[in-house]
Enzyme design. Structure first.
Site, PDB file in Angstrom:
ATOM      1  N   GLY A  68       0.816  -1.205   0.000  1.00 25.66           N
ATOM      2  CA  GLY A  68       0.000   0.000   0.000  1.00 25.66           C
ATOM      3  C   GLY A  68       0.851   1.256   0.000  1.00 25.66           C
ATOM      4  N   CYS A  69       0.219   2.375  -0.353  1.00 27.72           N
ATOM      5  CA  CYS A  69       0.969   3.625  -0.498  1.00 27.72           C
ATOM      6  C   CYS A  69       1.435   4.179   0.848  1.00 27.72           C
ATOM      7  CB  CYS A  69       0.141   4.648  -1.265  1.00 27.72           C
ATOM      8  SG  CYS A  69      -1.528   4.901  -0.625  1.00 27.72           S
ATOM      9  N   PHE A  70       0.518   4.329   1.813  1.00 25.39           N
ATOM     10  CA  PHE A  70       0.937   4.752   3.145  1.00 25.39           C
ATOM     11  C   PHE A  70       1.956   3.769   3.717  1.00 25.39           C
ATOM     12  CE2 PHE A  70      -2.871   7.555   4.332  1.00 25.39           C
ATOM     13  CZ  PHE A  70      -2.101   8.687   4.506  1.00 25.39           C
TER      14      PHE A  70
ATOM     15  N   CYS B 119       5.520   4.340   2.268  1.00 28.10           N
ATOM     16  CA  CYS B 119       6.168   5.557   2.773  1.00 28.10           C
ATOM     17  C   CYS B 119       6.602   5.394   4.224  1.00 28.10           C
ATOM     18  CB  CYS B 119       5.199   6.732   2.633  1.00 28.10           C
ATOM     19  SG  CYS B 119       5.939   8.344   2.991  1.00 28.10           S
TER      20      CYS B 119
END
Length: 325
Positions: A134-136, A139
Site C-alpha cells: 500500500g501507499c501509506f 512511505c
C-alpha cells in the site's frame, strides 16, 4: 518483449501503469480490461495519454499474457481470479490489499510475495505472484526499516502522514469533492488504518520481535498526489549513528535517497523515489519520508517488481524526473 495486461483499467493506478509500460523498452501492452469503457480509447479516460497511444479498452482478456496487473478495488482481485483463469506462466502483480497479509498470502495455491523490493528483492526475483504494498505502508516502512533491522523499535512509534486526493481513488466521494477538499485538511481512520497490518508484519519480521505500538494518524491533504510522513520514536544513539544505519540499509536501493536538507514532496512527486531525512531531538529520532502515492506507492513499485521478476534492470522504465517548480 513481454506482454502485459491490465485489469481495472480506468483508475489512477492503471493510468500510471499504461504510461510506464508504453515507455518501457522491454514490455508491450497487450490489453487494458474495463467493462464500463470497452471500445473507448485509453485517452478518453486517461487524458494525459493523448497522442501517445491509439489503443482502446476491452472487455476480453488474454489468458496467456506474461504479466498481469490487477488494479481493482480492495476485495475485488480475489473475486476476479476466482472467475478468470490465466496461464500458469502468467505472473500476477496485485495492487489491492487482498494478498498483502501473511494470512491472505496463499490463494488457491498461489503464494503471493509481499513486493517491497528494499526488503524482499531476492524473494521477488523468484516469485510468480506479488502483493504490491500500500501507499501509506510504503512511505512509512521506508522511514522505519533500518531501525527494525537494527532491532531498535522497542518503543512506541508515532506516525503522522498526509496523502493527496488521488489516494482515495478515481470514484468521486464526499471527501474527494473539490469544494470540500480544496483549502481543507482532515484526519481519517486514526489508529485503525488498514495499512497498519502490513507495516507491522514487515517490521516485526525484520526486528525478529514485536515492535513498539504503531500510533498512526492519517490525514487528507488538499493536493492531488504525494505522501509526506513524519515519524518519531526513542533512539539510543547519535544522529550520526542513525544516519549511518539508514545509509547502510539503503546502499543497494536505487530509489531511496537520504538527504540532509528538509524533505519536500516535490522532490519525489512524478517519480519512483523516496526521500528521507533525519533529525535528533533529545531521546527521539524524527524521520521524514516522502513518496508519490501513485508511483512508488503503487504503479511505479509494481513496475519495479516486474523488472525484478523478469531479470531486467531494477530501474528500467522508472528513471523519471519530478518537477520541483
Amino acid at each position: 518483449m513481454i506482454k502485459a495486461g491490465i485489469v481495472g483499467g480506468a483508475g489512477y493506478t492503471a493510468g500510471e501503469l499504461i504510461r510506464l509500460i508504453n515507455n518501457h523498452s522491454k514490455v508491450t501492452l497487450d490489453f487494458v480490461y474495463s467493462t464500463s469503457n470497452a471500445g473507448n480509447k485509453l485517452y478518453a479516460v486517461h487524458a494525459d495519454l493523448l497522442g501517445d497511444t491509439e489503443q482502446s479498452f476491452t472487455d476480453t482478456i488474454n489468458a496467456d499474457v506474461d504479466v498481469l496487473f490487477l488494479c481493482l478495488g480492495h476485495g475485488n482481485s480475489t473475486a476476479f481470479l476466482q472467475n478468470n483463469t490465466f496461464s500458469d506462466a502468467t505472473r500476477i502483480i496485485d495492487l489491492s490489499n487482498d494478498f498483502r497479509l501473511n494470512a491472505d498470502a496463499n490463494f488457491e495455491g498461489k503464494d503471493f510475495v509481499y513486493g517491497l523490493p528494499e526488503v524482499s528483492k531476492e524473494e521477488i526475483k523468484k516469485a510468480n505472484y506479488i502483493a504490491n504494498p500500500g501507499c501509506f505502508a510504503t512511505c512509512i516502512q521506508f522511514g522505519l526499516l533500518p531501525l527494525a533491522a537494527a532491532k531498535k523499535l522497542g518503543n512506541d512509534i508515532h506516525i503522522n502522514a498526509t496523502t493527496g486526493a488521488t489516494g482515495a481513488g478515481v470514484s468521486p466521494s464526499a471527501t474527494s469533492h473539490f469544494p470540500w477538499r480544496d483549502n481543507n485538511f482532515s484526519v481519517y481512520k486514526p489508529f485503525t488504518h488498514q495499512h497498519l497490518g502490513e507495516i507491522g508484519e514487515t517490521l516485526e519480521a525484520l526486528q525478529g520481535a514485536k515492535t513498539g505500538e504503531l500510533l498512526f494518524i492519517p490525514n487528507r491533504g488538499n493536493f492531488s498526489r504525494g505522501i509526506f510522513a513524519s515519524i518519531y520514536t526513542k533512539f539510543e544513539g547519535t544522529l550520526e549513528e542513525a544516519k549511518a544505519l539508514y545509509t547502510e540499509f539503503y546502499k543497494d536501493a536505487p530509489f531511496v535517497h537520504m538527504t540532509d536538507v528538509p524533505v519536500s514532496m516535490k522532490q519525489v512527486v512524478n517519480t519512483n523515489k523516496c526521500a528521507i531525512s533525519l533529525i535528533k531531538h533529545g531521546d527521539n529520532l524524527l524521520i521524514y519520508s516522502a513518496i508519490d502515492n501513485l508511483l512508488k506507492g503503487a504503479s511505479g513499485q509494481a513496475i519495479q517488481n516486474m523488472n525484478l521478476i523478469f531479470g531486467y534492470e531494477e530501474t528500467e522504465g522508472l528513471n523519471l524526473k519530478g518537477t520541483s517548480f
